[in-house]
Write an enzyme that holds these catalytic residues in place. Structure first.
Site, PDB file in Angstrom:
ATOM      1  N   ASP A   5      82.434 -14.776  -6.855  1.00 37.28           N
ATOM      2  CA  ASP A   5      82.805 -15.380  -8.137  1.00 37.28           C
ATOM      3  C   ASP A   5      81.758 -15.096  -9.209  1.00 37.28           C
ATOM      4  O   ASP A   5      80.619 -15.559  -9.118  1.00 37.28           O
ATOM      5  CB  ASP A   5      82.966 -16.893  -7.973  1.00 37.28           C
ATOM      6  CG  ASP A   5      84.319 -17.273  -7.389  1.00 37.28           C
ATOM      7  OD1 ASP A   5      85.305 -16.556  -7.654  1.00 37.28           O
ATOM      8  OD2 ASP A   5      84.381 -18.289  -6.672  1.00 37.28           O
ATOM      9  N   GLY A 114      83.016 -24.857  -8.443  1.00 44.14           N
ATOM     10  CA  GLY A 114      83.487 -25.076  -7.090  1.00 44.14           C
ATOM     11  C   GLY A 114      83.751 -26.561  -6.886  1.00 44.14           C
ATOM     12  O   GLY A 114      83.383 -27.397  -7.717  1.00 44.14           O
ATOM     13  N   ASP A 145      92.964 -19.432  -4.926  1.00 42.19           N
ATOM     14  CA  ASP A 145      91.553 -19.759  -5.147  1.00 42.19           C
ATOM     15  C   ASP A 145      91.450 -21.134  -5.795  1.00 42.19           C
ATOM     16  O   ASP A 145      91.955 -21.337  -6.895  1.00 42.19           O
ATOM     17  CB  ASP A 145      90.968 -18.678  -6.087  1.00 42.19           C
ATOM     18  CG  ASP A 145      89.453 -18.759  -6.228  1.00 42.19           C
ATOM     19  OD1 ASP A 145      88.836 -19.631  -5.598  1.00 42.19           O
ATOM     20  OD2 ASP A 145      88.905 -17.919  -6.974  1.00 42.19           O
TER      21      ASP A 145
HETATM   22 ZN    ZN Z   1      87.229 -16.934  -7.308  1.00 41.29          ZN
END
Ligand code: ZN
Length: 191
Positions: A5, A114, A145
């Site tokens: 990411d 996250g 995701d």
């Molecule tokens: Zn991602």
């Protein structure tokens, strides 16, 4: 795959890692590095990630002025290309592009951090994306995701996803192997 990411504190409100970290991981990886660009603009940095060992490079259509050109650039750099859809981004971007991409990434949270909770409406979009892939007759990965966990990965698989990004669910658990095993069991049970 290793999902990588990349955030720029501009397209998304957070800052993560760049091509140097990708290049440092590459010699230790036996699987493709799946680079998810959450940056704007995207074109300038794509050759850097290709050189750093990316196998797949995905980007958000809102982050480039010329989506088709960006896909061509990724392919010209020798990588597979993916298009990423935020929770409110319509799949209509695929209308004239599905013949050119190798991966569709459905965001089930808003990108930037996250540890967020899965947005259930993503399941509808995953189903729609699967129908489009089937209609295209092409071999396109359908990746999800954001907020993917042992207790929802079965439903995500049933909706049509075949590739699952998990960060917090694994690294926040006490036993990584047991968590991954639990995820695999849920996916197998969904088939
Ligand atoms: Zn991602």
């Amino acid at each position: 795959m290793i999902h990588f990411d990349v955030m720029d504190n501009h397209y998304v409100p957070n800052l993560t890692i760049g091509p140097l970290v990708c290049a440092a991981i590459k010699p230790h990886s036996t699987v493709p590095i799946d680079v998810h660009l959450m940056v704007k603009p995207v074109d300038r940095i794509i050759p850097d990630f290709a050189k750093a060992g990316a196998g797949i490079i995905s980007f958000h259509p809102e982050a480039t002025d010329h989506i088709d050109r960006t896909i061509s650039l990724i392919h010209d750099c020798g990588c597979r290309a993916g298009l990423v859809f935020n929770p409110a981004t319509p799949l209509a971007y695929l209308d004239y592009l599905i013949d050119k991409i190798d991966l569709i990434l459905i965001m089930s949270v808003n990108p930037g951090f996250g540890g967020q909770s899965f947005i259930p409406q993503a399941l509808i979009k995953i189903r729609d994306a699967r129908l489009r892939i089937v209609a295209s007759g092409r071999d396109i990965l359908l990746e999800v995701d954001g907020g993917v966990k042992v207790d929802n990965i079965g439903a995500i698989a049933r909706a049509g996803a075949d590739t699952f990004v998990a960060g917090s669910a694994i690294f926040g658990s006490g036993d990584y192997a047991a968590t991954i095993r639990g995820m695999r069991e849920q996916i197998a049970g969904a088939a």
